[in-house]
Design a protein around this motif. Sequence first.
Motif, PDB file in Angstrom:
ATOM      1  N   HIS A  92      -5.385   7.019   3.415  1.00 54.71           N
ATOM      2  CA  HIS A  92      -4.118   6.774   2.722  1.00 54.71           C
ATOM      3  C   HIS A  92      -3.818   8.005   1.869  1.00 54.71           C
ATOM      4  N   LYS A  93      -3.381   9.048   2.532  1.00 48.27           N
ATOM      5  CA  LYS A  93      -3.272  10.361   1.905  1.00 48.27           C
ATOM      6  C   LYS A  93      -2.246  10.418   0.782  1.00 48.27           C
ATOM      7  N   GLN A  94      -1.313   9.460   0.752  1.00 50.42           N
ATOM      8  CA  GLN A  94      -0.334   9.475  -0.334  1.00 50.42           C
ATOM      9  C   GLN A  94      -0.932   9.004  -1.656  1.00 50.42           C
ATOM     10  N   MET A  95      -2.118   8.397  -1.600  1.00 50.85           N
ATOM     11  CA  MET A  95      -2.789   7.900  -2.810  1.00 50.85           C
ATOM     12  C   MET A  95      -3.609   9.034  -3.428  1.00 50.85           C
ATOM     13  N   ILE A  96      -3.159   9.567  -4.531  1.00 49.91           N
ATOM     14  CA  ILE A  96      -3.845  10.669  -5.203  1.00 49.91           C
ATOM     15  C   ILE A  96      -4.897  10.096  -6.157  1.00 49.91           C
ATOM     16  N   PRO A  97      -6.187  10.442  -5.983  1.00 48.68           N
ATOM     17  CA  PRO A  97      -7.220   9.926  -6.889  1.00 48.68           C
ATOM     18  C   PRO A  97      -7.108  10.525  -8.282  1.00 48.68           C
ATOM     19  N   LYS A  98      -7.229   9.692  -9.286  1.00 50.47           N
ATOM     20  CA  LYS A  98      -7.157  10.100 -10.681  1.00 50.47           C
ATOM     21  C   LYS A  98      -8.410   9.609 -11.407  1.00 50.47           C
ATOM     22  N   ALA A  99      -9.217  10.558 -11.890  1.00 53.45           N
ATOM     23  CA  ALA A  99     -10.468  10.189 -12.566  1.00 53.45           C
ATOM     24  C   ALA A  99     -10.180   9.502 -13.891  1.00 53.45           C
ATOM     25  N   GLN A 153     -17.317   8.318  -9.801  1.00 54.27           N
ATOM     26  CA  GLN A 153     -18.272   7.769  -8.838  1.00 54.27           C
ATOM     27  C   GLN A 153     -17.589   6.774  -7.905  1.00 54.27           C
ATOM     28  N   ALA A 154     -16.736   5.916  -8.450  1.00 53.38           N
ATOM     29  CA  ALA A 154     -16.038   4.928  -7.627  1.00 53.38           C
ATOM     30  C   ALA A 154     -15.073   5.620  -6.659  1.00 53.38           C
ATOM     31  N   LEU A 155     -14.414   6.670  -7.121  1.00 53.70           N
ATOM     32  CA  LEU A 155     -13.522   7.434  -6.243  1.00 53.70           C
ATOM     33  C   LEU A 155     -14.315   8.080  -5.109  1.00 53.70           C
ATOM     34  N   SER A 156     -15.489   8.613  -5.447  1.00 56.46           N
ATOM     35  CA  SER A 156     -16.344   9.239  -4.441  1.00 56.46           C
ATOM     36  C   SER A 156     -16.820   8.213  -3.415  1.00 56.46           C
ATOM     37  N   GLN A 157     -17.187   7.032  -3.896  1.00 55.12           N
ATOM     38  CA  GLN A 157     -17.697   5.985  -3.009  1.00 55.12           C
ATOM     39  C   GLN A 157     -16.596   5.363  -2.144  1.00 55.12           C
ATOM     40  N   SER A 158     -15.328   5.639  -2.493  1.00 53.18           N
ATOM     41  CA  SER A 158     -14.182   5.100  -1.741  1.00 53.18           C
ATOM     42  C   SER A 158     -13.406   6.215  -1.031  1.00 53.18           C
ATOM     43  N   LYS A 159     -14.024   7.364  -0.856  1.00 50.27           N
ATOM     44  CA  LYS A 159     -13.308   8.540  -0.353  1.00 50.27           C
ATOM     45  C   LYS A 159     -12.785   8.353   1.073  1.00 50.27           C
ATOM     46  N   GLU A 160     -13.492   7.585   1.892  1.00 50.55           N
ATOM     47  CA  GLU A 160     -13.030   7.386   3.269  1.00 50.55           C
ATOM     48  C   GLU A 160     -11.738   6.580   3.283  1.00 50.55           C
ATOM     49  N   PHE A 161     -11.660   5.580   2.420  1.00 48.47           N
ATOM     50  CA  PHE A 161     -10.422   4.796   2.321  1.00 48.47           C
ATOM     51  C   PHE A 161      -9.277   5.669   1.831  1.00 48.47           C
ATOM     52  N   LEU A 162      -9.531   6.492   0.835  1.00 54.97           N
ATOM     53  CA  LEU A 162      -8.487   7.347   0.281  1.00 54.97           C
ATOM     54  C   LEU A 162      -8.027   8.397   1.295  1.00 54.97           C
ATOM     55  N   LEU A 213       0.817  -1.212   0.000  1.00 49.41           N
ATOM     56  CA  LEU A 213       0.000   0.000   0.000  1.00 49.41           C
ATOM     57  C   LEU A 213       0.852   1.263   0.000  1.00 49.41           C
ATOM     58  N   GLU A 214       1.950   1.240   0.724  1.00 48.02           N
ATOM     59  CA  GLU A 214       2.786   2.437   0.801  1.00 48.02           C
ATOM     60  C   GLU A 214       3.503   2.743  -0.514  1.00 48.02           C
ATOM     61  N   GLU A 215       3.500   1.798  -1.441  1.00 41.53           N
ATOM     62  CA  GLU A 215       4.129   2.027  -2.744  1.00 41.53           C
ATOM     63  C   GLU A 215       3.215   2.773  -3.708  1.00 41.53           C
ATOM     64  N   ILE A 216       1.934   2.845  -3.379  1.00 36.95           N
ATOM     65  CA  ILE A 216       0.950   3.414  -4.307  1.00 36.95           C
ATOM     66  C   ILE A 216       0.848   4.925  -4.122  1.00 36.95           C
ATOM     67  N   SER A 217       0.982   5.658  -5.225  1.00 34.91           N
ATOM     68  CA  SER A 217       0.857   7.117  -5.179  1.00 34.91           C
ATOM     69  C   SER A 217      -0.311   7.635  -6.005  1.00 34.91           C
ATOM     70  N   ILE A 251      -6.145  -8.225  -5.849  1.00 35.62           N
ATOM     71  CA  ILE A 251      -6.988  -7.428  -4.952  1.00 35.62           C
ATOM     72  C   ILE A 251      -6.153  -7.122  -3.708  1.00 35.62           C
ATOM     73  N   LEU A 252      -5.720  -5.891  -3.602  1.00 35.71           N
ATOM     74  CA  LEU A 252      -4.863  -5.481  -2.483  1.00 35.71           C
ATOM     75  C   LEU A 252      -5.688  -5.236  -1.224  1.00 35.71           C
ATOM     76  N   VAL A 253      -6.838  -4.593  -1.384  1.00 31.08           N
ATOM     77  CA  VAL A 253      -7.780  -4.384  -0.275  1.00 31.08           C
ATOM     78  C   VAL A 253      -9.176  -4.544  -0.857  1.00 31.08           C
ATOM     79  N   LYS A 254      -9.992  -5.383  -0.259  1.00 27.65           N
ATOM     80  CA  LYS A 254     -11.337  -5.602  -0.778  1.00 27.65           C
ATOM     81  C   LYS A 254     -12.356  -4.709  -0.069  1.00 27.65           C
ATOM     82  N   ASP A 255     -13.433  -4.437  -0.767  1.00 24.46           N
ATOM     83  CA  ASP A 255     -14.590  -3.703  -0.220  1.00 24.46           C
ATOM     84  C   ASP A 255     -14.175  -2.386   0.445  1.00 24.46           C
ATOM     85  N   ILE A 256     -13.594  -1.491  -0.350  1.00 23.68           N
ATOM     86  CA  ILE A 256     -13.115  -0.217   0.213  1.00 23.68           C
ATOM     87  C   ILE A 256     -14.177   0.880   0.160  1.00 23.68           C
TER      88      ILE A 256
END
Length: 314
Positions: free
Chosen positions: A160-167, A148-157, A137-141, A202-207
């Motif tokens: 993990h603040k180093q993970m920048i969402p990309k539409a 919509q999927a990014l919005s529905q997973s916003k709490e997980f993101l 997980l720490e390797e992911i930037s 699948i690195l983390v399921k049901d995020i």
Amino acid sequence: MQEEHYSRIGSKLRISIENLYKHNEHILNQIEKGLREEEIKAPVVGYQGVAGSFGEEAAITYFASKASQFKAYEEFEDIFRALKEGSIDYGVVPIENSSAGEIVDIYDLMKTYELYIVGEQIIRIRHNLLGLKGTKLEEISEVYSHPQALSQSKEFLKEHKQMIPKAYVNTAMATQFVAEVKEKSKAAIGSRRAAQLYGLEILVKDIHFNQNNFTRFVILGKAMQIGEGCDKISIVFNTAHESGALYNILGHFAYNGLNLLKIHSRPLQDKTWEYFFFADLEGNLQDANVLIALGKVKEHTKYFKILGNYEQAN
């Protein structure tokens, strides 16, 4: 009105139909055509995205063994255009999510294209973090997915603040992209099937933050298909820009005992602060009280169209 105007509609509509619809023959003509239309056997069905998308899942689930071919399109409008031109027989598009709300592009396209809703399918959405095998997980930037999927997973993101969402255009297309670039710094949010198809882990399921996460898809056709089992009606209308206009329109549903399931507004492009209203209500277009209500709505609106009468999905 001549007998042929309602010859196939049935006895339910004979009550006062002469007086109720002497100025609304076009509504009856729409219904007449819908009653004559039958489901196409072995149809070609279009969906947005690539294999492994939730759109593909909805199309396969709804048509099961009925479809002869499924065709993928990159953009939602490509489906509308292909259906209008006759390249496909039906189109499957998402219209709302239980967590993130309406997909507004679909409402705008429904107004633009002369197509009809002939069915709906509800799919449970399970979002997973997908990456190259062995990725930590720490390797992911960067994390790619549909907005919509990014919005529905916003709490997980957020966790993990180093993970920048990309539409990205589509969840499955994002998964395909991550698989192709082969960089551990990039991950996708997508389905279990997409991970299997494109060789990701699948690195983390049901995020997704809401475990009761569902998307409603509508099935589009070139004409209405009305049967006895149809129990949901979709319409679009535009009211006068004055106090109480919408209130008076909604009153016609209440007066005629119709259950309003949903209403959603979209702005008119050429008039500031004026709106089209999309509404879903329970009923069948063969019922007299439904036609009484819709006839009254049309009389008091500047624009009115029936978008379809179809069976509600469970």
